[in-house]
Design an enzyme around this catalytic site. Structure first.
Site, mmCIF file in Angstrom:
data_model
loop_
_atom_site.group_PDB
_atom_site.id
_atom_site.type_symbol
_atom_site.label_atom_id
_atom_site.label_comp_id
_atom_site.label_asym_id
_atom_site.label_seq_id
_atom_site.Cartn_x
_atom_site.Cartn_y
_atom_site.Cartn_z
ATOM 1 N N LYS A 9 1.979 5.500 -5.022
ATOM 2 C CA LYS A 9 2.606 4.177 -4.951
ATOM 3 C C LYS A 9 1.579 3.235 -4.328
ATOM 4 C CE LYS A 9 4.521 1.595 -2.068
ATOM 5 N NZ LYS A 9 3.978 0.289 -2.507
ATOM 6 N N GLU A 63 -3.090 6.953 7.902
ATOM 7 C CA GLU A 63 -4.320 6.191 8.163
ATOM 8 C C GLU A 63 -3.856 4.772 8.438
ATOM 9 O OE1 GLU A 63 -7.332 7.439 8.280
ATOM 10 O OE2 GLU A 63 -6.887 9.422 7.475
ATOM 11 N N CYS A 77 -9.526 -1.733 8.047
ATOM 12 C CA CYS A 77 -8.855 -1.147 9.209
ATOM 13 C C CYS A 77 -9.837 -0.801 10.308
ATOM 14 C CB CYS A 77 -8.104 0.094 8.762
ATOM 15 S SG CYS A 77 -9.131 1.115 7.708
ATOM 16 N N GLU A 79 -4.440 -5.991 16.042
ATOM 17 C CA GLU A 79 -5.171 -6.074 14.784
ATOM 18 C C GLU A 79 -4.833 -7.410 14.114
ATOM 19 O OE1 GLU A 79 -3.916 -3.463 11.506
ATOM 20 O OE2 GLU A 79 -6.033 -2.981 11.301
HETATM 21 P P1 NAD Z 1 1.491 -2.293 4.833
HETATM 22 O O1 NAD Z 1 1.787 -1.349 5.922
HETATM 23 O O2 NAD Z 1 2.292 -3.509 4.705
HETATM 24 O O3 NAD Z 1 1.596 -1.561 3.418
HETATM 25 C C1 NAD Z 1 0.867 -0.379 3.131
HETATM 26 C C2 NAD Z 1 1.614 0.385 2.079
HETATM 27 O O4 NAD Z 1 2.806 0.874 2.662
HETATM 28 C C3 NAD Z 1 2.037 -0.456 0.875
HETATM 29 O O5 NAD Z 1 1.950 0.306 -0.292
HETATM 30 C C4 NAD Z 1 3.485 -0.777 1.203
HETATM 31 O O6 NAD Z 1 4.259 -1.065 0.070
HETATM 32 C C5 NAD Z 1 3.920 0.507 1.874
HETATM 33 N N1 NAD Z 1 5.069 0.369 2.752
HETATM 34 C C6 NAD Z 1 5.422 -0.684 3.503
HETATM 35 N N2 NAD Z 1 6.578 -0.431 4.148
HETATM 36 C C7 NAD Z 1 6.956 0.823 3.796
HETATM 37 C C8 NAD Z 1 8.063 1.653 4.119
HETATM 38 N N3 NAD Z 1 9.041 1.243 4.916
HETATM 39 N N4 NAD Z 1 8.125 2.882 3.577
HETATM 40 C C9 NAD Z 1 7.148 3.316 2.759
HETATM 41 N N5 NAD Z 1 6.097 2.577 2.395
HETATM 42 C C10 NAD Z 1 5.983 1.340 2.919
HETATM 43 O O7 NAD Z 1 -0.062 -2.566 4.989
HETATM 44 P P2 NAD Z 1 -0.960 -3.546 4.136
HETATM 45 O O8 NAD Z 1 -0.618 -4.927 4.572
HETATM 46 O O9 NAD Z 1 -0.909 -3.193 2.693
HETATM 47 O O10 NAD Z 1 -2.408 -3.141 4.662
HETATM 48 C C11 NAD Z 1 -2.891 -3.570 5.868
HETATM 49 C C12 NAD Z 1 -2.754 -2.509 6.928
HETATM 50 O O11 NAD Z 1 -3.295 -1.278 6.478
HETATM 51 C C13 NAD Z 1 -3.532 -2.848 8.180
HETATM 52 O O12 NAD Z 1 -2.764 -2.580 9.326
HETATM 53 C C14 NAD Z 1 -4.716 -1.908 8.126
HETATM 54 O O13 NAD Z 1 -5.295 -1.596 9.348
HETATM 55 C C15 NAD Z 1 -4.151 -0.723 7.468
HETATM 56 N N6 NAD Z 1 -5.201 0.051 6.838
HETATM 57 C C16 NAD Z 1 -5.572 1.240 7.392
HETATM 58 C C17 NAD Z 1 -6.587 1.965 6.844
HETATM 59 C C18 NAD Z 1 -7.018 3.286 7.415
HETATM 60 O O14 NAD Z 1 -7.680 4.020 6.710
HETATM 61 N N7 NAD Z 1 -6.661 3.602 8.632
HETATM 62 C C19 NAD Z 1 -7.237 1.501 5.716
HETATM 63 C C20 NAD Z 1 -6.843 0.279 5.171
HETATM 64 C C21 NAD Z 1 -5.813 -0.431 5.737
#
Ligand code: NAD
Length: 498
Positions: free
Chosen positions: A181, A256, A290, A390
């Site tokens: 997803k 992650e 991230c 962040e």
């Molecule tokens: P987000 O948490 O909004 O979304 C990430 C994914 O999770 C999306 O596919 C979203 O649809 C899904 N999601 C959201 N709520 C959910 C739920 N309740 N249940 C299941 N899935 C859900 O994050 P974003 O805005 O897409 O990305 C930014 C964030 O990602 C930042 O905090 C960043 O640090 C983190 N990030 C971490 C890494 C890493 O490797 N540690 C890498 C890239 C981004």
């Protein structure tokens, strides 16, 4: 090319479909999501959103396929990954255009970094699977490392293809079947990726893609009783929700999550190298990484020098239309991100941090699009909100310190522990400081990116590791077989591959 990406996907019916059980399937619901070009704020396409029904169909397909894929030969899996790798490189320009359109990466950056590094995860998974000892012996114990099962993979929009390949590559190499997803905010590169996997000849059900939002499709995957493992890359907020949804079925959860990575400049560092590279690293992908080192921890006695060099480095950034060859930095990826960056810049000003460049609003001459000004705050106190949270945008905090012990304490003084950097001429001293930092990676003097280095978080940055051997092992279960060995004394520590 931009419109031809949409045309390519539209003419094949991809925008209206999910990839389930080897077929492009129309979802049962009518829900749609507008893909917005962050450089214009205009919608460019609509995609169909799935629901729990498509998740159920995809999980069932993945379960059926697991029976054969999990016992397929390593040669057949690595051959498949080899084809996926070649097809990504063959279609690199399409991927770069799609990524640039859906999340605003400058086209040169998408071409030089986003796409090639994504392909690397597939290559690394292929190579590691070829040499991995899936069966080993410890005395008369036989240890088998077996595919964990059906995996739900949830990815973000910031490095859209890269985050997909970092999960799909090792999961398939391990013998798992997957339901991906991707972020609903970056679905175009994910659809192109599904085409690649399909064209590479993946057996039905081994790889499935369900587009949709987090609370509906992501949550349905996380709680599904027939999913054995869920791996999410995203915010700490979403990671917690996924773990909660997964808990009743006791599935493995890999997270992650967010970061606030430190860049510790030791007193002997060569500032003319350390500072510009630190500014570039913090602002890479417009700060939407991230592990972006967004806290530069600087000897107080050298703060003014650092400010001058950092300002000069930031001046070379060209924010503008991501399609232009001159642009180094496009907009941030979406309106929510733009608002978040503006809010945090406002908070930094209100907290009394001093701006040395950037600030609120768009850069001059850009009146629309989610463009932010590359912003550097100085004299930031480590407890300020801008030093703790962040931001996920082009905002760098210079935090002064008086002793190396204090600098290490500042580096460790957030809830995160994902990436970290240490700069210094005395490598022994730099390594000693690296050993004291609580994070999954520490980079000394900006080494090149290495996809074999395990990546992941301490503390609230997550659980588990991606990339390299550890990234493959994330998708394996361990089985110990005791007894049944004819001559235990002769088995030693021999290794076999399946
Ligand atoms: P987000 O948490 O909004 O979304 C990430 C994914 O999770 C999306 O596919 C979203 O649809 C899904 N999601 C959201 N709520 C959910 C739920 N309740 N249940 C299941 N899935 C859900 O994050 P974003 O805005 O897409 O990305 C930014 C964030 O990602 C930042 O905090 C960043 O640090 C983190 N990030 C971490 C890494 C890493 O490797 N540690 C890498 C890239 C981004």
């Amino acid at each position: 090319m931009t419109s031809s990406i949409i045309e390519h996907l539209r003419s094949r019916g991809r925008l209206d479909r999910m990839f389930v059980d080897g077929e492009w399937l129309m979802p049962q619901t009518q829900a749609r999501h507008s893909v917005v070009d962050p450089s214009t704020e205009e919608p460019v396409a609509e995609i169909a959103l799935g629901s729990a029904a498509e998740v159920a169909a995809a999980v069932a397909a993945a379960r059926r396929a697991f029976a054969t894929w999990s016992v397929s030969s390593i040669q057949s899996r690595t051959l498949l990954l080899d084809r996926v790798h070649s097809l990504i490189l063959e279609r690199a320009e399409m991927f770069a255009q799609a990524i640039s359109l859906e999340m605003g990466a400058a086209i040169n950056m998408a071409r030089s970094t986003q796409v090639p590094s994504a392909a690397e995860h597939i290559r690394v998974a292929r190579d590691n699977a070829r040499s991995y000892a899936f069966v080993t012996h410890r005395g008369d114990i036989t240890l088998m490392r077996e595919a964990i099962g059906v995996c739900g993979l949830i990815t973000p929009w910031n490095w859209p293809l890269y985050q997909i390949t970092a999960k799909v590559g090792p999961a398939l190499a391990a013998g798992c079947t997957v339901v991906l997803k991707p972020s609903e905010l970056s679905p175009l590169s994910a659809l192109l990726f599904a085409e690649v996997v399909h064209d590479a000849g993946i057996p039905p059900g081994v790889f499935n893609l369900v587009n949709g939002n987090g609370p509906e499709v992501g949550a349905a995957l996380a709680e599904h009783p027939d999913v054995d493992m869920i791996s999410i890359t995203g915010s700490t907020r979403a990671g917690v929700l996924v773990a909660q949804a997964a808990a009743p079925t006791v599935k493995r959860v890999a997270q992650e999550l967010g970061g606030k990575s430190p860049n510790l400049i030791l007193p002997d560092a060569d500032l003319l190298c350390a500072v510009p590279a630190g500014v570039a690293a913090a602002f890479r992908n417009v700060g939407q990484s991230c592990s972006a080192p967004t806290r530069m921890i600087v000897p107080r006695a050298r703060l003014q020098e650092v400010e001058r060099i950092a300002l000069e480095a930031a001046s070379s950034i060209v924010v503008g239309d991501p399609r232009s060859q001159q642009t180094t930095h496009g907009p941030v990826a979406n309106r929510a991100q733009f608002n978040r960056v503006q809010e945090m810049i406002g908070i930094g000003i209100a907290e009394g941090a001093r701006l040395i460049c950037g600030g609120l609003g768009r850069p001059q001459a850009l009146s629309r699009g989610f463009y932010c000004r590359p912003t550097i705050f100085t004299a930031v106190h480590p407890r300020m909100q801008i030093a703790q949270e962040e931001i996920f945008g082009p905002v760098l905090a210079l935090i002064p310190y008086d002793s190396v012990d204090e600098a290490v304490e500042i580096a460790n003084g957030t809830v995160y522990g994902l990436g970290a950097h240490v700069q210094g001429k005395d490598l022994g001293a730099a390594r000693a400081v690296a050993a004291r930092i609580r994070s999954g990676q520490v980079h000394i003097n900006y080494p090149p990116w290495n996809p074999q280095a395990p990546f992941g978080g301490y503390k609230r940055s997550g659980n588990g590791r991606e990339y390299g051997i550890e990234g493959l092992e994330e998708y394996l279960e361990t089985k110990a077989i005791l007894g049944g060995v004819q001559d235990a004394s002769s088995s030693g520590n021999a290794q076999e591959q399946s």
